[in-house]
Motif scaffolding. Structure first.
Motif, mmCIF file in Angstrom:
data_model
loop_
_atom_site.group_PDB
_atom_site.id
_atom_site.type_symbol
_atom_site.label_atom_id
_atom_site.label_comp_id
_atom_site.label_asym_id
_atom_site.label_seq_id
_atom_site.Cartn_x
_atom_site.Cartn_y
_atom_site.Cartn_z
ATOM 1 N N ALA A 86 13.738 -26.539 -30.315
ATOM 2 C CA ALA A 86 13.185 -27.870 -30.559
ATOM 3 C C ALA A 86 12.253 -27.872 -31.769
ATOM 4 C CB ALA A 86 12.445 -28.358 -29.320
ATOM 5 N N LYS A 87 11.536 -26.775 -31.952
ATOM 6 C CA LYS A 87 10.588 -26.685 -33.055
ATOM 7 C C LYS A 87 11.171 -25.960 -34.258
ATOM 8 C CE LYS A 87 6.486 -26.671 -30.074
ATOM 9 N NZ LYS A 87 5.262 -25.944 -29.685
ATOM 10 N N ASN A 88 12.389 -25.437 -34.117
ATOM 11 C CA ASN A 88 12.993 -24.648 -35.194
ATOM 12 C C ASN A 88 12.055 -23.543 -35.652
ATOM 13 O OD1 ASN A 88 15.650 -25.081 -35.847
ATOM 14 N ND2 ASN A 88 15.212 -25.898 -37.880
ATOM 15 N N THR A 89 11.483 -22.859 -34.682
ATOM 16 C CA THR A 89 10.486 -21.842 -34.982
ATOM 17 C C THR A 89 10.863 -20.526 -34.311
ATOM 18 O OG1 THR A 89 8.747 -23.498 -35.210
ATOM 19 C CG2 THR A 89 8.043 -21.236 -34.835
ATOM 20 N N LEU A 90 10.726 -19.473 -35.070
ATOM 21 C CA LEU A 90 10.975 -18.111 -34.606
ATOM 22 C C LEU A 90 9.635 -17.448 -34.331
ATOM 23 C CD1 LEU A 90 13.120 -15.717 -34.364
ATOM 24 C CD2 LEU A 90 12.463 -15.186 -36.726
ATOM 25 N N TYR A 91 9.586 -16.617 -33.289
ATOM 26 C CA TYR A 91 8.350 -15.925 -32.939
ATOM 27 C C TYR A 91 8.583 -14.416 -32.842
ATOM 28 C CZ TYR A 91 7.004 -20.612 -31.465
ATOM 29 O OH TYR A 91 6.732 -21.955 -31.431
ATOM 30 N N LEU A 92 7.497 -13.696 -33.031
ATOM 31 C CA LEU A 92 7.494 -12.262 -32.760
ATOM 32 C C LEU A 92 6.193 -11.945 -32.032
ATOM 33 C CD1 LEU A 92 9.058 -9.583 -33.137
ATOM 34 C CD2 LEU A 92 7.572 -9.136 -35.104
ATOM 35 N N GLN A 93 6.300 -11.721 -30.733
ATOM 36 C CA GLN A 93 5.147 -11.326 -29.942
ATOM 37 C C GLN A 93 4.990 -9.818 -30.047
ATOM 38 O OE1 GLN A 93 2.861 -13.205 -28.144
ATOM 39 N NE2 GLN A 93 1.789 -11.262 -27.864
ATOM 40 N N MET A 94 3.844 -9.393 -30.551
ATOM 41 C CA MET A 94 3.604 -7.960 -30.774
ATOM 42 C C MET A 94 2.466 -7.502 -29.867
ATOM 43 S SD MET A 94 3.987 -7.793 -34.927
ATOM 44 C CE MET A 94 2.490 -8.714 -35.222
ATOM 45 N N ASN A 95 2.778 -6.610 -28.944
ATOM 46 C CA ASN A 95 1.792 -6.062 -28.022
ATOM 47 C C ASN A 95 1.578 -4.583 -28.305
ATOM 48 O OD1 ASN A 95 1.720 -8.582 -26.726
ATOM 49 N ND2 ASN A 95 3.338 -7.988 -25.296
ATOM 50 N N SER A 96 0.480 -4.057 -27.786
ATOM 51 C CA SER A 96 0.172 -2.624 -27.942
ATOM 52 C C SER A 96 0.315 -2.176 -29.396
ATOM 53 C CB SER A 96 1.101 -1.781 -27.046
ATOM 54 O OG SER A 96 0.979 -2.181 -25.693
ATOM 55 N N LEU A 97 -0.297 -2.941 -30.272
ATOM 56 C CA LEU A 97 -0.156 -2.653 -31.704
ATOM 57 C C LEU A 97 -0.766 -1.309 -32.074
ATOM 58 C CD1 LEU A 97 -0.751 -6.239 -33.047
ATOM 59 C CD2 LEU A 97 1.217 -4.803 -33.610
ATOM 60 N N LYS A 98 -0.130 -0.657 -33.047
ATOM 61 C CA LYS A 98 -0.555 0.655 -33.524
ATOM 62 C C LYS A 98 -0.889 0.558 -35.015
ATOM 63 C CE LYS A 98 2.851 2.810 -30.442
ATOM 64 N NZ LYS A 98 4.037 3.708 -30.380
ATOM 65 N N PRO A 99 -1.709 1.451 -35.520
ATOM 66 C CA PRO A 99 -2.009 1.427 -36.961
ATOM 67 C C PRO A 99 -0.744 1.508 -37.821
ATOM 68 C CG PRO A 99 -3.576 2.817 -35.820
ATOM 69 C CD PRO A 99 -2.540 2.426 -34.795
ATOM 70 N N GLU A 100 0.265 2.198 -37.344
ATOM 71 C CA GLU A 100 1.507 2.309 -38.130
ATOM 72 C C GLU A 100 2.309 1.011 -38.168
ATOM 73 O OE1 GLU A 100 0.477 4.345 -35.657
ATOM 74 O OE2 GLU A 100 2.183 5.044 -34.452
ATOM 75 N N ASP A 101 1.895 -0.003 -37.413
ATOM 76 C CA ASP A 101 2.524 -1.325 -37.499
ATOM 77 C C ASP A 101 1.954 -2.141 -38.662
ATOM 78 O OD1 ASP A 101 2.411 -1.433 -33.925
ATOM 79 O OD2 ASP A 101 4.165 -1.019 -35.177
#
Length: 127
Positions: free
Chosen positions: A75-90
């Motif tokens: 409906a919003k024409n929107t893509l998401y990326l939920q990022m959990n447990s982030l690391k410095p290498e991200d």
């Protein structure tokens, strides 16, 4: 004219979460695959995740499997990326991309399958 605009990047600590968004416009994406890539300075662009818009079938890089979730809002024409447990290498710049679907979702780990790219959003994870 297709436009992809990322947002949601920022500075977080290791272990934190962040959600990236990619607002898409200029056409319907029902027959497309939308993906996320990332690229650090001096390195090649790296696949992160992809989703086939019409069926929500997903594909993930091994490095993010179990931590990141790709999703889309038709409906919003929107893509998401939920990022959990982030690391410095991200830490790097994250790009969203769109390409017409044909063949197999597995081929969408390659950047040449995508026709459109956003400008990127910076994610920094401190240790």
């Amino acid at each position: 004219q297709v436009q992809l605009v990322e947002s949601g990047g920022g500075l977080v600590q290791a272990g934190d979460s962040l959600r990236l968004s990619c607002a898409a416009s200029g056409r319907t994406f029902s027959g497309y695959v939308m993906g996320w890539f990332r690229q650090a300075p001096g390195k090649e662009r790296e696949f992160v995740a992809a989703i086939r818009w019409s069926t929500a079938v997903t594909l993930y890089a091994d490095s993010v499997k179990g931590r990141f979730t790709i999703s889309g809002d038709n409906a919003k024409n929107t893509l998401y990326l939920q990022m959990n447990s982030l690391k410095p290498e991200d830490t790097t710049v994250y790009y969203c991309a769109a390409g017409p679907y044909y063949g197999s979702i597995y081929s969408y780990s390659r950047q040449e399958r995508y026709d459109y790219w956003g400008q990127g959003t910076q994610v920094t994870v401190s240790s």
